[in-house]
Design an enzyme around this catalytic site. Sequence first.
Site, PDB file in Angstrom:
ATOM      1  N   SER A 144       0.799  -1.234   0.000  1.00 49.90           N
ATOM      2  CA  SER A 144       0.000   0.000   0.000  1.00 49.90           C
ATOM      3  C   SER A 144       0.822   1.270   0.000  1.00 49.90           C
ATOM      4  O   SER A 144       0.275   2.364   0.114  1.00 49.90           O
ATOM      5  CB  SER A 144      -0.917   0.048   1.220  1.00 49.90           C
TER       6      SER A 144
ATOM      7  N   THR B  53      -1.359   2.783   4.458  1.00 48.14           N
ATOM      8  CA  THR B  53      -0.627   4.044   4.287  1.00 48.14           C
ATOM      9  C   THR B  53       0.245   4.333   5.497  1.00 48.14           C
ATOM     10  O   THR B  53      -0.163   4.058   6.622  1.00 48.14           O
ATOM     11  CB  THR B  53      -1.655   5.191   4.188  1.00 48.14           C
TER      12      THR B  53
ATOM     13  N   THR C 271       1.491   6.952   0.182  1.00 44.98           N
ATOM     14  CA  THR C 271       0.651   5.778  -0.091  1.00 44.98           C
ATOM     15  C   THR C 271       0.557   5.498  -1.587  1.00 44.98           C
ATOM     16  O   THR C 271       0.751   6.401  -2.406  1.00 44.98           O
ATOM     17  CB  THR C 271      -0.778   6.034   0.447  1.00 44.98           C
TER      18      THR C 271
ATOM     19  N   ARG D 169      -7.921   8.319  -9.531  1.00 41.14           N
ATOM     20  CA  ARG D 169      -8.427   8.545  -8.168  1.00 41.14           C
ATOM     21  C   ARG D 169      -7.285   9.039  -7.256  1.00 41.14           C
ATOM     22  O   ARG D 169      -6.182   8.523  -7.271  1.00 41.14           O
ATOM     23  CB  ARG D 169      -9.016   7.246  -7.619  1.00 41.14           C
TER      24      ARG D 169
ATOM     25  N   THR E  27      -5.167   7.560   8.222  1.00 42.55           N
ATOM     26  CA  THR E  27      -5.035   6.398   7.351  1.00 42.55           C
ATOM     27  C   THR E  27      -6.424   5.799   7.178  1.00 42.55           C
ATOM     28  O   THR E  27      -7.297   6.005   8.016  1.00 42.55           O
ATOM     29  CB  THR E  27      -4.071   5.357   7.964  1.00 42.55           C
ATOM     30  N   GLY E  28      -6.624   5.067   6.091  1.00 41.59           N
ATOM     31  CA  GLY E  28      -7.922   4.443   5.890  1.00 41.59           C
ATOM     32  C   GLY E  28      -8.581   4.918   4.614  1.00 41.59           C
ATOM     33  O   GLY E  28      -7.912   5.462   3.727  1.00 41.59           O
TER      34      GLY E  28
HETATM   35  C1  SD4 Z   1      -6.164   6.431   0.502  1.00 40.48           C
HETATM   36  N1  SD4 Z   1      -5.803   6.795   2.837  1.00 40.48           N
HETATM   37  O1  SD4 Z   1      -5.620   6.575  -0.579  1.00 40.48           O
HETATM   38  C2  SD4 Z   1      -5.297   6.115   1.687  1.00 40.48           C
HETATM   39  C3  SD4 Z   1      -5.268   4.640   1.827  1.00 40.48           C
HETATM   40  C4  SD4 Z   1      -4.784   4.186   3.128  1.00 40.48           C
HETATM   41  O2  SD4 Z   1      -3.976   2.673   4.497  1.00 40.48           O
HETATM   42  O3  SD4 Z   1      -4.726   4.858   4.119  1.00 40.48           O
HETATM   43  N2  SD4 Z   1      -4.397   3.014   3.263  1.00 40.48           N
HETATM   44  O4  SD4 Z   1      -7.373   6.497   0.661  1.00 40.48           O
END
Ligand code: SD4
Length: 326
Positions: free
Chosen positions: A84, A187, A205, A215, A238-239
């Site tokens: 990731s 991330t 990330t 995107r 993160t997320g």
């Molecule tokens: C995203 N926040 O591109 C990032 C992905 C992520 O752990 O955090 N992955 O949406």
Amino acid sequence: MSQRRKFIKKTLLGSAVLIPGVNQALPIFQPSSKPADGPLILSTWNHGIPANAAAINAYKQTGSIVDAVEIGVKDTELDMENLSVGLQGLPDREGITTLDASIMTGDGSCGSVAFVRQVKHPISLARAVMEKTPHVMLAGEGARQFAISQGFPIEEEKLSPKAQKAYDEWKKTSKYKPVINIENHDTIGMIGMDDKGNFAGSCTTSGLAYKMHGRVGDSPIIGAGLYVDNEVGAATATGLGESIIRICGSFLIVELMRQGRTPQEACEEAVRRLISKNRKDIADIQAGFLAINKEGQVGAFAVQPGFNFAQATLSNNELIDSKSHF
Ligand code: SD4
């Protein structure tokens, strides 16, 4: 002069710098009250441990918190096990890996790159945007061209064996559904404070696996994936980026801390806000936040269980499980 006007004038002179000719008061930079006992660094997930170690090592060498947060996450950008972050990350729906990154310091300087290809260290490219351009954000081919102009090596566009295998498997059904807490939520966001109360942060990330081409997530968006202010503290996220962008997550946390919430209270309030704005899909959404304030207090909170982070000082580097709303 009325009593009220006298009071305002006195207050302004006591707390702000008045620029001659400009009818505006600028707040004076207040260093942290944290004693000079070395830096404090937080970063997301298990890979935060080696990243923090690299950051502390960089800090020992240069004494710079922005060097620390850049060099720390570069370690993760090279981690072939991580799907990731970095060019070994999982690709988008077209089979192309595109990267997002941002960096910020507590004086308001910031830089980011989004949807960039073939650059091994997008965090260093984001720092170059911050330090060498009048802009905050470069995207796509423009970011890649800027990398070339700055002498960044351009890598061959080829999926890592692990990413290729996963992509081939995904193509059999081509269904995109975020999966909580596993490889598409990895991330690295890192925030740090030095021994003088200066803050810096970084976030990098490859974004969500099998995302639509083009995107961009929260990580390169200042205020969403990262926000830093020397007057208050720092936050990172993160997320699922869409859920974090919707609430300007990191900026929200810093502003809540400015209003007096502790980092923990601010992270919890951000998660509550995120849930309220993403109710329909919340069972499928993971997002986690980290924060530090200028007293050196820390906070962490996530939507779902499973989020963890690494916390480091000069003498300690440990993994801590975050609490979560559900
Ligand atoms: C995203 N926040 O591109 C990032 C992905 C992520 O752990 O955090 N992955 O949406």
